[in-house]
Design an enzyme around this catalytic site. Structure first.
Site: not given
Length: 476
Positions: A264-266, A297
């Site tokens: 959900g992020d890098d 992502s």
């Protein structure tokens, strides 16, 4: 050698023949006696590691219960404490067998291996009372979720040497939904736990595991050196908050390879401290190699450099990466107040499919720990090299936004083919306050990155010391 194994071997001693005779007699009277048996799940297990161990034990030797309901926090603590006595005698391995092992955080020790067998699942407790509180990181000055302290990571270690966390693709489940819900409801007074955090340590291996649903960042080596992270499958819902995959933070000599990350992020975020706190702490991330990683992502980057980069980031080598349905490839994130530098970044061999941006640099990433940052602390972004990139289904080729009176310089882009999507934007290259050169790039770059024929952007020929580290073949 496990505790059980030692007990069995002790029976070979002639002084215990009387005990054996007694057991035979009791057995003939149908009196139940404790069996002495070697744990059978360890036959011919071989695995690669930076170091092998002389001693081993199984979690059940210490009373572990793998029913997914019974807390094993004290069991892990007791096992690791007892095994730490072997640090100076060849080290020790703690084997987590098949089962679901519910636990709160526990701390590792030096010259130690945590080994998760196939079918083993470590489940993070959702009981906050099991989670110790830690002070904020000195290079950050505050927690990421809240100004105060932070919860301990599930698997934690500090001031360690020679630590291996590995297995037969066993699983660590952070059960993060509890924490994500509190984050969304703004109910956090401390920063959420990381899944694995190793601080102030040297010679670290994290490999051959499946990591799922971390409360926030999954793997966070910080203020450490000589780190190998390989063969991880990292999975979190693409809408989960701040579930970065791997975050090398103020680390030197790190190797990340052969990982698959859905986040959900890098997927990978390279960091080194935040504004005035990172500047004061002054520990860069340097000599980092990232290769053969696949990332999904939709809202973040495959590899982010920053935004917390106030100790500096340099000599990063990225090659043979794949991104699918990911917002951007290699993203630089910085701002006025960060200071320090991102320099000597080398990227080659990217295969990208369904991207919002291929190239993205942001000089206005304005998150700050507090208002005390120095407005004169301007970051130096220079020596950024990209080559041999193929991208399909792309919305924007590039958004390159330097800082006014502080341009990003020394950008080199060569041998890049970008196939834009049906929803392409008319302005494919949006460039401000940047300088550099390009060659053989489609679509044509912006005027600030003019064509220079015969340019082939550099990628180092030498090897970093961490690339020369060879695994030993260990057995259980």
């Amino acid at each position: 050698m496990s505790h059980t194994m030692k007990q069995c071997l002790h029976l070979r001693n002639p002084h215990v023949l009387g005990v054996i005779s007694l057991i035979i007699i009791l057995g003939s009277l149908n009196v139940k006696v404790a069996e002495c048996r070697v744990y059978s799940g360890l036959a011919n297990i071989e695995y690669p590691a930076i170091n092998c161990r002389k001693h081993s034990a199984v979690l059940t030797d210490f009373g572990g219960v793998g029913d997914g309901k019974t807390s094993n926090t004290k069991v892990f603590e007791s096992a690791i404490t007892k095994l730490s006595q072997y640090a100076s005698d060849g080290g020790a391995t703690l084997i987590v067998p098949p089962g679901k092992w519910l636990t709160g955080p526990f701390n590792l020790t030096s010259h130690f291996t945590l080994f998760l067998q196939k079918g083993a699942v470590i489940l993070a407790s959702q009981n906050e009372l099991e989670w110790p509180h830690l002070p904020v990181l000195p290079s950050y000055g505050r927690g990421r979720d809240a100004p105060g302290g932070r919860f301990s990571s599930l698997i934690f270690g500090t001031n360690l040497t020679d630590v291996v966390i590995t297995g037969q693709n066993g699983t660590i489940d952070g059960q993060g939904s509890y924490w994500w819900d509190k984050f969304h409801k703004k109910q956090l007074t401390l920063t959420r736990p990381y899944m694995i955090e190793i601080m102030y340590s040297d010679k670290i291996q994290i490999s051959s595991l499946t990591l799922v649903n971390s409360p926030t960042w999954f793997v966070h080596p910080v203020y450490s050196s000589n780190i190998i992270i390989t063969g991880l499958t990292i999975l979190a819902p693409v809408d989960s908050p701040n579930t970065d995959g791997i975050d090398p933070d103020s680390c030197t000599n790190t190797r990340i390879e052969d990982c698959y990350i859905v986040s959900g992020d890098d997927c990978i975020a390279v960091k080194s401290g935040w504004d005035e706190y990172g500047i004061k702490f002054g520990k860069p991330t340097q000599h980092l190699v990232i290769r053969r990683v696949t990332c999904i992502s939709p809202d973040s980057a495959m590899v982010a450099l920053g935004s917390e980069m106030s100790g500096g980031i340099e000599d990063v080598r990225v090659e043979d990466l794949t991104a699918i349905n990911t917002e951007s490839a290699i993203r630089i994130k910085t701002a006025v107040g960060r200071g320090a530098y991102v320099k000597n970044i080398f990227v080659r061999g990217l295969n990208l499919n369904t991207m919002k941006y291929v190239f993205w640099m942001t000089g206005s990433y304005g998150e700050h720990p507090d208002p005390k940052f120095d407005p004169k602390a301007l970051p130096i972004i220079t020596g950024i090299n990209y080559k041999d990139i193929v991208a399909k289904n792309v919305t924007y080729s590039a958004k390159l936004e330097g800082i006014s009176n502080d341009p990003f310089t020394g950008i080199c882009i060569s041998n890049v083919t970008i196939q834009v999507s049906a929803q392409q934007k008319k302005l494919q290259w949006n460039c401000t306050n940047v300088a550099g050169i390009t060659n053989n790039v489609t679509p044509s770059p912006c005027a600030l990155l003019p064509q220079k024929d015969k340019t082939d952007c550099v990628f180092p020929n030498d090897k970093l010391p961490i690339e020369n580290v060879q695994f030993k073949t260990c057995s259980l």
